[in-house]
Design a protein around this motif. Structure first.
Motif, PDB file in Angstrom:
ATOM      1  N   GLN A   1       0.767  -1.232  -0.103  1.00 26.93           N
ATOM      2  CA  GLN A   1      -0.002  -0.096   0.104  1.00 26.93           C
ATOM      3  C   GLN A   1       0.800   1.396   0.084  1.00 26.93           C
ATOM      4  O   GLN A   1       0.524   2.440  -0.642  1.00 26.93           O
ATOM      5  N   ILE A   2       2.251   1.211   0.861  1.00 30.18           N
ATOM      6  CA  ILE A   2       2.742   2.406   0.610  1.00 30.18           C
ATOM      7  C   ILE A   2       3.490   2.675  -0.635  1.00 30.18           C
ATOM      8  O   ILE A   2       3.653   3.610  -0.966  1.00 30.18           O
ATOM      9  N   TRP A   3       3.893   1.351  -1.258  1.00 28.76           N
ATOM     10  CA  TRP A   3       4.664   1.339  -2.522  1.00 28.76           C
ATOM     11  C   TRP A   3       3.397   2.210  -3.519  1.00 28.76           C
ATOM     12  O   TRP A   3       3.940   2.863  -4.413  1.00 28.76           O
ATOM     13  N   ILE A   4       2.305   1.618  -3.318  1.00 23.99           N
ATOM     14  CA  ILE A   4       1.233   2.189  -4.605  1.00 23.99           C
ATOM     15  C   ILE A   4       1.063   3.502  -4.275  1.00 23.99           C
ATOM     16  O   ILE A   4       0.986   4.527  -5.169  1.00 23.99           O
ATOM     17  N   SER A   5       0.982   4.173  -2.815  1.00 23.83           N
ATOM     18  CA  SER A   5       1.114   5.462  -2.582  1.00 23.83           C
ATOM     19  C   SER A   5       2.348   6.346  -3.367  1.00 23.83           C
ATOM     20  O   SER A   5       2.162   7.405  -3.627  1.00 23.83           O
ATOM     21  N   MET A   6       3.531   5.688  -3.146  1.00 27.01           N
ATOM     22  CA  MET A   6       4.800   6.419  -3.620  1.00 27.01           C
ATOM     23  C   MET A   6       4.457   6.575  -5.285  1.00 27.01           C
ATOM     24  O   MET A   6       4.855   7.477  -5.748  1.00 27.01           O
ATOM     25  N   ILE A   7       4.247   5.299  -5.703  1.00 25.55           N
ATOM     26  CA  ILE A   7       4.263   5.175  -7.419  1.00 25.55           C
ATOM     27  C   ILE A   7       3.030   6.190  -7.840  1.00 25.55           C
ATOM     28  O   ILE A   7       3.262   6.980  -8.845  1.00 25.55           O
ATOM     29  N   LYS A   8       1.804   6.376  -7.109  1.00 22.92           N
ATOM     30  CA  LYS A   8       1.009   6.959  -7.328  1.00 22.92           C
ATOM     31  C   LYS A   8       1.430   8.681  -7.264  1.00 22.92           C
ATOM     32  O   LYS A   8       1.103   9.550  -8.110  1.00 22.92           O
ATOM     33  N   TYR A   9       2.145   8.827  -6.308  1.00 21.59           N
ATOM     34  CA  TYR A   9       2.515  10.421  -6.103  1.00 21.59           C
ATOM     35  C   TYR A   9       3.539  10.775  -7.205  1.00 21.59           C
ATOM     36  O   TYR A   9       3.454  11.810  -7.968  1.00 21.59           O
TER      37      TYR A   9
ATOM     38  N   ASN B   1       8.902  16.031   1.899  1.00 24.21           N
ATOM     39  CA  ASN B   1       8.525  15.321   3.269  1.00 24.21           C
ATOM     40  C   ASN B   1       7.559  14.060   2.944  1.00 24.21           C
ATOM     41  O   ASN B   1       7.927  12.789   3.641  1.00 24.21           O
ATOM     42  N   TYR B   2       6.664  14.105   2.068  1.00 23.62           N
ATOM     43  CA  TYR B   2       5.658  13.170   2.086  1.00 23.62           C
ATOM     44  C   TYR B   2       6.430  11.859   1.370  1.00 23.62           C
ATOM     45  O   TYR B   2       6.367  10.798   1.862  1.00 23.62           O
ATOM     46  N   LEU B   3       7.277  12.043   0.354  1.00 23.65           N
ATOM     47  CA  LEU B   3       8.009  10.963  -0.088  1.00 23.65           C
ATOM     48  C   LEU B   3       8.954  10.360   0.664  1.00 23.65           C
ATOM     49  O   LEU B   3       9.201   9.170   0.920  1.00 23.65           O
ATOM     50  N   LYS B   4       9.689  11.236   1.293  1.00 23.54           N
ATOM     51  CA  LYS B   4      10.868  10.800   2.243  1.00 23.54           C
ATOM     52  C   LYS B   4      10.178   9.969   3.424  1.00 23.54           C
ATOM     53  O   LYS B   4      10.721   8.785   3.860  1.00 23.54           O
ATOM     54  N   ASN B   5       9.021  10.588   4.247  1.00 30.81           N
ATOM     55  CA  ASN B   5       8.285   9.701   5.022  1.00 30.81           C
ATOM     56  C   ASN B   5       7.712   8.294   4.440  1.00 30.81           C
ATOM     57  O   ASN B   5       7.797   7.164   5.229  1.00 30.81           O
ATOM     58  N   ALA B   6       7.324   8.213   3.541  1.00 28.12           N
ATOM     59  CA  ALA B   6       6.862   6.916   2.538  1.00 28.12           C
ATOM     60  C   ALA B   6       7.792   5.954   2.463  1.00 28.12           C
ATOM     61  O   ALA B   6       7.927   4.665   2.772  1.00 28.12           O
ATOM     62  N   LEU B   7       9.134   6.494   2.134  1.00 27.56           N
ATOM     63  CA  LEU B   7      10.222   5.487   1.960  1.00 27.56           C
ATOM     64  C   LEU B   7      10.703   5.244   3.243  1.00 27.56           C
ATOM     65  O   LEU B   7      11.329   3.997   3.336  1.00 27.56           O
ATOM     66  N   LEU B   8      10.770   5.942   4.198  1.00 33.03           N
ATOM     67  CA  LEU B   8      11.238   5.632   5.668  1.00 33.03           C
ATOM     68  C   LEU B   8      10.229   4.579   6.233  1.00 33.03           C
ATOM     69  O   LEU B   8      10.813   3.665   6.912  1.00 33.03           O
ATOM     70  N   GLN B   9       8.947   4.671   5.885  1.00 30.28           N
ATOM     71  CA  GLN B   9       8.005   3.558   6.705  1.00 30.28           C
ATOM     72  C   GLN B   9       8.033   2.451   6.028  1.00 30.28           C
ATOM     73  O   GLN B   9       7.924   1.201   6.499  1.00 30.28           O
ATOM     74  N   SER B  10       8.369   2.249   4.703  1.00 35.99           N
ATOM     75  CA  SER B  10       8.445   1.194   3.956  1.00 35.99           C
ATOM     76  C   SER B  10       9.916   0.480   3.736  1.00 35.99           C
ATOM     77  O   SER B  10       9.989  -0.512   2.954  1.00 35.99           O
ATOM     78  N   ASN B  11      10.840   1.280   4.350  1.00 32.40           N
ATOM     79  CA  ASN B  11      12.297   0.701   4.180  1.00 32.40           C
ATOM     80  C   ASN B  11      12.775   0.774   2.800  1.00 32.40           C
ATOM     81  O   ASN B  11      13.772  -0.046   2.390  1.00 32.40           O
TER      82      ASN B  11
END
Length: 517
Positions: A424-432, A480-490
């Motif tokens: 789900q985090i990956w989907i959010s990042m790719i959609k962003y 910051n949004y993408l950085k947080n998503a990257l951090l949450q999903s390692n």
């Protein structure tokens, strides 16, 4: 006249005194009873909390796995007894053999009491009162599990009833003194202030006001949505816990009060203007990659607008669930369409082959293998995760609407997974990322590759882009949004510029199901 007033005052004083005596006596009995119950309940909860804390201690776990007592174990239990003022901390094996005890002669002997059966037999925590080697005591039992979730022993933590009685007597003594002092003060104060105070409170009793205030505070503080109250100048005067966390997240401040709300939350100016005090508004606000629904309502006192209340809801999760449902529906529709269309295509191919109409067969095969026709088929066959497949199919529709090609190479195949959080985090990042790619002028030649490699989901982009658009895209990739998503999903991201091509690569940990390992 004065005598009558004095007699009336005495009668009222006597009635108030009797009522207070009866009330306080009954209250003392009930509070004392409740005090004992609460003290016992608190001690039980504390014992279980301490037991849970000790059950995760590696020294205790290792000792139970080896079923041996050692100096480190005894030192650990002794420190726990001193730190938490306990009478004993006993670590026992599944055979009820003690590995620790305040009396070292009791080590490697059977535990006594018989109230440890729930923890040993069923693996559940319990609290009871029983007699042991140290006498009658309140004892808590917490099972200990190893890394394989197998129960390997039990920790018994306890206080003797003598220590509990001493603690209760101290509390009861201090409470009794406070009670009698309060009685004397209440008699004097109630006579001179009851009438005046009741009139000032509009004939409301203090407990009624307290209940109203507590109910209001409880509702205000425990609402999951962020609630922010402003005055007529749009300065923040009140915020619940969720509102403070939101303001800290958006404005990076721990003291939001007396700041205007539009200075702390940018792009909120349009929400702060309410021309009519009877009007409410609901609008969406996109901030730092997160979607918020802002409900604004005026605060009206005697038909005068004295402020506003903002209810801010995080809609990211709801929108994400909506997108997942839409992608899953798209995936299911593709599967249904393919199951109906597959036999028809086979019949046509068989007929053309049987008629030896090879030219028509070639044209027919070219048609059904066109990217627009076979994209969904490739997603179904190569991507075993419905969320990812449905998402890619949905994203293709977004690019087609912009008249941009969106061809995805799947290699290696993407297996299924039972852990969908990272997906789900990956989907959010790719959609962003897609949302910003669609804004780039001249990004028509976009090449995408997604695959599962070395326990990671690798996503690669290659597209033509000029220098100005490159700087804009890099700025968005550092948000910051993408950085947080990257951090949450390692996850890790890497990008570079090669001549006119921009290369972007994202690696996300991806745990497959047991069938795929």
């Amino acid at each position: 006249m004065k005598l009558k007033q004095l007699n009336l005052w005495l009668r009222l004083t006597f009635l108030v005194f009797v009522a207070l005596m009866l009330t306080l006596s009954f209250s003392y009995f009930q509070i004392n009873k409740q005090l004992i119950h609460n003290s016992r309940e608190k001690q039980e909860q504390d014992l279980l909390k301490i037991g849970h804390l000790l059950s995760k201690n590696p020294i205790i776990v290792n000792s139970l796995e080896e079923q041996t007592s050692n100096a480190s174990l005894l030192e650990t239990t002794h420190h726990a007894e001193e730190a938490f003022n306990l009478d004993f901390v006993v670590v026992m094996t599944m055979d009820k053999i003690r590995l620790s005890h305040p009396d070292h002669e009791k080590i490697y002997k059977q535990f006594q009491g018989g109230d440890e059966k729930k923890a040993i037999k069923y693996g559940v925590e319990s609290v009871s009162t029983a007699s042991g080697t140290l006498g009658e005591s309140l004892r808590g039992f917490v099972p200990v599990f190893n890394n394989h979730k197998k129960e390997i022993g039990v920790i018994s933590i306890g206080l003797t009833t003598n220590k509990l009685s001493e603690h209760l007597n101290k509390m009861r003594k201090s409470f009794s003194i406070s009670l009698f002092i309060s009685l004397a003060v209440s008699i004097i104060a109630s006579i001179f202030t009851a009438y005046t105070i009741k009139k000032q409170m509009h004939d409301l009793e203090p407990n009624e006001i307290a209940v109203l205030l507590e109910e209001r505070n409880a509702m205000f503080e425990n609402v999951h949505d962020s609630i922010i109250v402003t005055d007529s100048n749009n300065k923040i005067t009140l915020a619940n816990n969720s509102g403070k966390l939101l303001l800290k997240k958006l404005a990076h401040t721990d003291s939001p009060y007396f700041h205007t709300i539009d200075s702390l939350i940018p792009n909120l100016q349009s929400h702060t203007q309410i021309p009519d005090y009877r009007s409410n508004s609901d609008e969406l606000l996109h901030q730092n990659g997160v979607d918020y629904l802002i409900s604004t309502a005026p605060i009206v006192v005697r038909k005068k607008n004295v402020g506003k209340i903002f209810i801010i809801r995080d809609m990211t999760e709801l929108i994400s669930l909506h997108d997942q449902l839409q992608n899953t529906t798209t995936y299911a529709t593709s599967l249904q369409a393919q199951s109906h269309d597959f036999l028809n295509k086979l019949h046509v191919i068989y007929g053309l082959t049987d008629l030896k109409a090879y030219d028509q067969l070639t044209k027919y095969l070219e048609k059904i293998l066109e990217p627009e026709q076979e994209f969904s088929s490739r997603m179904v066959y190569l991507v075993k995760n419905p969320l990812i497949a449905g998402f890619l199919i949905g994203e293709r529709s977004r690019f087609v609407e912009k008249q941009l090609p969106f061809m995805v190479e799947i290699y290696p195949d993407i297996p299924a997974t039972t852990i969908q959080d990272s997906v789900q985090i990956w989907i959010s990042m790719i959609k962003y990322i897609h949302s910003h790619i669609l804004k780039i002028n001249g990004s028509a030649d976009t090449q995408v590759r997604v695959g599962y490699l070395q326990y990671h989901l690798e996503t690669s982009y290659s597209f033509l882009i000029d220098g100005l658009e490159t700087e804009k895209l890099k700025k968005q990739l550092n948000s910051n949004y993408l950085k947080n998503a990257l951090l949450q999903s390692n996850s890790t991201i890497h990008y570079e510029k090669r001549s006119e091509w921009f290369i972007l690569n994202i690696k996300t940990p991806y745990e497959t199901t047991k069938e795929n390992k």
